[in-house]
Design a protein around this motif. Structure first.
Motif, short mmCIF file in Angstrom:
data_model
loop_
_atom_site.label_atom_id
_atom_site.label_comp_id
_atom_site.label_asym_id
_atom_site.label_seq_id
_atom_site.Cartn_x
_atom_site.Cartn_y
_atom_site.Cartn_z
N ALA A 257 -21.58 4.97 8.75
CA ALA A 257 -20.45 4.08 8.52
C ALA A 257 -19.28 4.43 9.42
O ALA A 257 -18.62 3.55 10.00
CB ALA A 257 -20.03 4.14 7.05
N GLU A 258 -19.01 5.72 9.56
CA GLU A 258 -17.90 6.12 10.43
C GLU A 258 -18.24 5.83 11.89
O GLU A 258 -17.42 5.32 12.65
CB GLU A 258 -17.59 7.60 10.26
CG GLU A 258 -16.36 8.00 11.05
CD GLU A 258 -16.26 9.47 11.39
OE1 GLU A 258 -15.17 9.90 11.77
OE2 GLU A 258 -17.28 10.19 11.30
N ALA A 259 -19.47 6.17 12.28
CA ALA A 259 -19.87 6.01 13.68
C ALA A 259 -19.80 4.56 14.13
O ALA A 259 -19.42 4.28 15.28
CB ALA A 259 -21.28 6.55 13.88
N LEU B 149 -13.16 9.17 7.01
CA LEU B 149 -13.50 7.82 6.57
C LEU B 149 -12.77 7.48 5.27
O LEU B 149 -12.91 8.21 4.29
CB LEU B 149 -15.01 7.72 6.36
CG LEU B 149 -15.62 6.36 6.07
CD1 LEU B 149 -15.42 5.43 7.26
CD2 LEU B 149 -17.11 6.51 5.77
N PRO B 150 -12.01 6.39 5.23
CA PRO B 150 -11.36 6.00 3.97
C PRO B 150 -12.41 5.71 2.91
O PRO B 150 -13.32 4.91 3.12
CB PRO B 150 -10.59 4.73 4.35
CG PRO B 150 -10.37 4.84 5.82
CD PRO B 150 -11.61 5.52 6.35
N MET B 151 -12.29 6.38 1.76
CA MET B 151 -13.26 6.23 0.68
C MET B 151 -12.54 6.01 -0.64
O MET B 151 -11.44 6.51 -0.85
CB MET B 151 -14.16 7.46 0.58
CG MET B 151 -15.07 7.67 1.75
SD MET B 151 -16.16 9.11 1.50
CE MET B 151 -14.96 10.44 1.47
N HIS B 152 -13.19 5.27 -1.51
CA HIS B 152 -12.61 5.01 -2.84
C HIS B 152 -13.74 4.99 -3.86
O HIS B 152 -14.80 4.40 -3.63
CB HIS B 152 -11.89 3.68 -2.84
CG HIS B 152 -11.45 3.23 -4.20
ND1 HIS B 152 -10.52 3.92 -4.94
CD2 HIS B 152 -11.82 2.16 -4.94
CE1 HIS B 152 -10.34 3.29 -6.10
NE2 HIS B 152 -11.12 2.23 -6.12
N ILE B 153 -13.53 5.66 -5.00
CA ILE B 153 -14.51 5.62 -6.08
C ILE B 153 -14.06 4.58 -7.10
O ILE B 153 -12.97 4.69 -7.68
CB ILE B 153 -14.66 7.00 -6.72
CG1 ILE B 153 -15.15 7.98 -5.66
CG2 ILE B 153 -15.61 6.94 -7.90
CD1 ILE B 153 -15.50 9.34 -6.08
N ALA B 154 -14.89 3.56 -7.29
CA ALA B 154 -14.54 2.44 -8.17
C ALA B 154 -15.14 2.67 -9.55
O ALA B 154 -16.36 2.76 -9.70
CB ALA B 154 -15.05 1.13 -7.59
N ALA B 155 -14.28 2.75 -10.55
CA ALA B 155 -14.76 2.92 -11.92
C ALA B 155 -15.54 1.69 -12.38
O ALA B 155 -16.47 1.79 -13.18
CB ALA B 155 -13.59 3.19 -12.85
N ASP B 156 -15.16 0.51 -11.88
CA ASP B 156 -15.81 -0.76 -12.23
C ASP B 156 -16.12 -1.50 -10.93
O ASP B 156 -15.29 -2.27 -10.44
CB ASP B 156 -14.89 -1.58 -13.13
CG ASP B 156 -15.55 -2.84 -13.67
OD1 ASP B 156 -16.55 -3.29 -13.07
OD2 ASP B 156 -15.06 -3.38 -14.67
N LEU B 157 -17.31 -1.27 -10.38
CA LEU B 157 -17.65 -1.86 -9.09
C LEU B 157 -17.69 -3.39 -9.14
O LEU B 157 -17.17 -4.05 -8.23
CB LEU B 157 -18.97 -1.31 -8.57
CG LEU B 157 -19.39 -1.81 -7.18
CD1 LEU B 157 -18.35 -1.47 -6.13
CD2 LEU B 157 -20.75 -1.24 -6.79
#
Length: 261
Positions: free
Chosen positions: A137-139, A170-178
């Motif tokens: 994803a970053e590449a 890499l900007p990342m986010h963990i979604a509690a409710d995808l």
């Protein structure tokens, strides 16, 4: 620079617990990065390094690196080689390990509305797969990666190593409710659920040129019905051979390529 001579030292027990326990990493708000390449990437990317640990052999061979790193780090320690090996997550440790503050942050939708490309992962369980996906994803230039709370820990040692430093940049986010995250994205962009369904859109037909969110699911079970229903389109990768499906990291790489080209 403090020396540690005993495996019973509280710092050693702390490192072992951080390496082995995802819940403890979340509780402490830190993770471990090991190896010269990863630790250099951490410093270069401006990651918040809480503490550094060096084996005696590494420190003697890379004294300049260790002393330069020490300038911006709160605490630094030198360990006997045998003690470092005891806390290492690798078979042949290089002798350098950083404890770093976790980097998860909420995605600002305003920054991705204009043709932003986002990859979402639902319940991906294999650390090797996740690390490979983040590296790809970053590449290839994805703007952000969203992970459901059911994914394996993005800060596990195997994921961090497999990402080749992408976890720092890499900007990342963990979604509690995808599914809810997907619905919010749909208010300004187009979302695609990667599923094994011939009635869905073929990737060969191309993706929308505006803001795009592509979602891939669990290695064995794919996406949940709720996440699929939240997406505006279903997507499949056409395959000519006899295989029924692709490894999730391979599928994600193909979709990313199409999404960002």
């Amino acid at each position: 620079m403090e020396y540690i001579y005993s495996k019973e030292n509280k710092r050693i027990k702390y490192l072992k617990k951080l390496s082995s326990s995802a819940s403890y990493r979340r509780e402490e708000g830190v993770f471990v990065a090991e190896g010269l390449r990863l630790c250099t990437d951490a410093l270069d990317s401006g990651a918040d390094v809480v503490s550094a640990y060096f084996s005696e052999t590494f420190f003697n061979a890379h004294r300049e690196f260790a002393e330069q790193a020490e300038d911006g780090i709160k605490e630094s320690f030198i360990l006997r080689d045998s003690i470092f090996s005891a806390v290492s997550d690798t078979k042949t440790p290089q002798g350098v390990l950083f404890v770093i503050k976790t980097l998860d942050k909420t995605i600002d939708f305003d920054t991705i509305k204009d043709n932003g490309k986002v990859l979402a992962l639902e319940n991906v369980q294999d650390p090797v797969n996740l690390g490979t996906i983040l590296r790809t994803a970053e590449a290839l230039g994805v703007d952000a990666v969203v992970l459901s709370s059911g994914c394996c820990d993005v800060y596990s040692p195997k994921v961090v190593r497999g990402s080749m430093g992408a976890v720092f940049r890499l900007p990342m986010h963990i979604a509690a409710d995808l599914p809810e995250f997907i619905r919010v994205f749909n208010s300004f962009g187009t979302s695609y659920a990667a599923v094994l369904d011939r009635d869905s859109v073929s990737l060969s037909e191309g993706l929308d040129k505006g803001a795009v969110l592509a979602v891939v699911g669990n290695e064995g079970n794919g996406m949940t019905p709720e996440a699929v229903a939240a997406c505006t389109n279903k997507l499949y990768i056409p395959m000519r051979g006899g295989a029924e499906s692709l490894n999730v990291s391979a599928a994600a790489g193909i979709i990313i390529w199409e999404m960002v080209k």
